[in-house]
Design an enzyme around this catalytic site. Structure first.
Site, short mmCIF file in Angstrom:
data_model
loop_
_atom_site.label_atom_id
_atom_site.label_comp_id
_atom_site.label_asym_id
_atom_site.label_seq_id
_atom_site.Cartn_x
_atom_site.Cartn_y
_atom_site.Cartn_z
N SER A 123 -79.49 -2.13 -28.90
CA SER A 123 -80.56 -3.11 -29.13
C SER A 123 -80.99 -3.22 -30.58
CB SER A 123 -81.75 -2.77 -28.26
OG SER A 123 -82.18 -1.45 -28.51
N HIS A 151 -78.83 -5.56 -22.68
CA HIS A 151 -78.65 -6.66 -23.63
C HIS A 151 -77.32 -7.38 -23.47
CE1 HIS A 151 -82.25 -6.59 -26.09
NE2 HIS A 151 -82.26 -5.29 -25.99
N LYS A 182 -84.68 -9.31 -20.20
CA LYS A 182 -84.14 -9.76 -21.48
C LYS A 182 -83.63 -11.19 -21.34
CE LYS A 182 -85.09 -5.68 -23.19
NZ LYS A 182 -84.37 -4.42 -23.17
#
Ligand SMILES: *Cc1c(COP(=O)(O)O)cnc(C)c1O
Length: 334
Positions: A123, A151, A182
């Site tokens: 990240s 992610h 996310k």
């Protein structure tokens, strides 16, 4: 996604009333887990309140006394906390370094079971774990694999199915973990894998057994987000177009943007106070871009972390690039 939530509030109310295992499972929870398993091309899936709850609830159950958990040195804090809650021994390999993982696996032959845990996409830097090499090594050494795709979901692979699709290793990762907070834009953690894994996870994870389930509206919007990402490819295409365009623009301006391969693009600054100053100056130019400073990253690795999304227009990106150029020059970063 909003419509799905509103309809679910009308039908089920705003709270779930209980933990999943007692009376907190309603049709939207079950339907979401079916959709998610089909999205991830796995046999089954299980949804937790958050990604943090998934990592901290399941990881400690997967390795016991006499086992070892092997982690990438830059794994996310929720993985680290999960590992800390386990009775197993711990070992670390160099960031994204499969050869170093081989060294640690060789040193781990004395343990009963070996679990290898890594972020899929990191990240802070936006780089991707060599999941294909990690899975091969784990198979060679008889280790289990656990990949946190927080992610990668909605970003990598065919229709945003994540890192296993990206590396064509679907079915070979023992535990695929992710989050709806996310790219999917809702909230909620999950694990996907075999039916045995899911049955184990729901019987053992204390964060799942002892904490309230999502309101049905959350489950309904998560399910709708999977429908959006699979049936409207325009978003994923635009995300990657924007990512290429913005990275290219930053490079042309002369910024160091690290080694990112994903929409997460760090703009390296170095000193923490300079990174804070850069963020403030960008805000004065109407650009919202936050600094990542020590202790989130090493002292000399402070940066502005940018993340592209599918909602931005070329106009937005040009506007931002102009501001980055102006501020970067005035702070003598470029
Ligand atoms: C954000 C993140 C999490 C936590 O997910 P939440 O759903 O926000 O709790 C876990 N792992 C990684 C790698 C993340 O980036």
């Amino acid at each position: 996604m909003k419509r799905a939530a509103i309809d679910a509030v009308e039908k089920y109310g705003v709270g779930s009333g209980s933990v999943r295992a007692i009376a907190g499972t309603m049709s939207p929870h079950v339907e979401l887990e079916k959709s998610l398993a089909s999205f991830k091309h796995t046999e089954a899936s299980l949804v937790y309140a958050t990604g943090f709850a998934a990592n901290s609830g399941l990881i400690p159950q997967l390795a016991a006394d006499g086992d070892v958990i092997i982690s990438d040195e830059l794994n996310h804090g929720s993985i680290i906390d999960g590992v800390r809650l386990s009775r197993a021994e711990r070992a670390v390999y160099k960031h994204c370094d499969a050869e170093d993982l081989r060294r640690v696996l060789n040193e781990s032959r004395k343990y009963n079971h070996v679990l290898v845990v890594t972020d899929g996409v990191f990240s802070m830097d936006g780089d991707i774990a060599p999941a294909d090499r990690i899975v091969e090594l784990a198979e060679e050494y008889g280790a289990l694999t656990y990949i946190d795709d927080a992610h990668g979901d909605g970003v990598l692979g065919e229709s945003g199915r994540g890192i296993s699709s990206h590396f064509h290793i679907e079915g070979r990762v023992d535990v695929e973990m992710g989050t709806f907070s996310k790219a999917f834009g809702v909230v909620g953690g999950y694990v996907a894998g075999s039916l045995d894994l899911v049955n184990f996870a729901l019987n053992k994870s204390r964060t799942w057994l002892l904490s309230a389930s999502h309101p049905a509206s959350v489950a309904a919007s998560c399910k709708a987000s999977l429908e959006v990402v699979t049936s409207e490819p325009v978003h994923l295409n635009r995300l990657w177009d924007n990512t290429r365009y913005f990275k290219e623009g930053l490079r042309k301006l002369g910024f160091d943007i690290g080694s990112s391969e994903t929409p997460i693009t760090p703009v390296m600054v170095g000193d923490s106070s300079k990174a804070r100053k850069m963020s403030e100056s960008l805000f004065d130019e109407n650009v919202f871009a936050l600094p990542i400073v020590y202790p989130m990253v090493a002292r000399d690795r402070a940066r502005i972390r940018t993340i592209m999304n599918a909602g931005q227009s070329k106009y937005d990106l040009d506007y931002a690039l102009e501001a980055f150029g102006k501020v970067g020059k005035s702070l003598r970063i470029i």
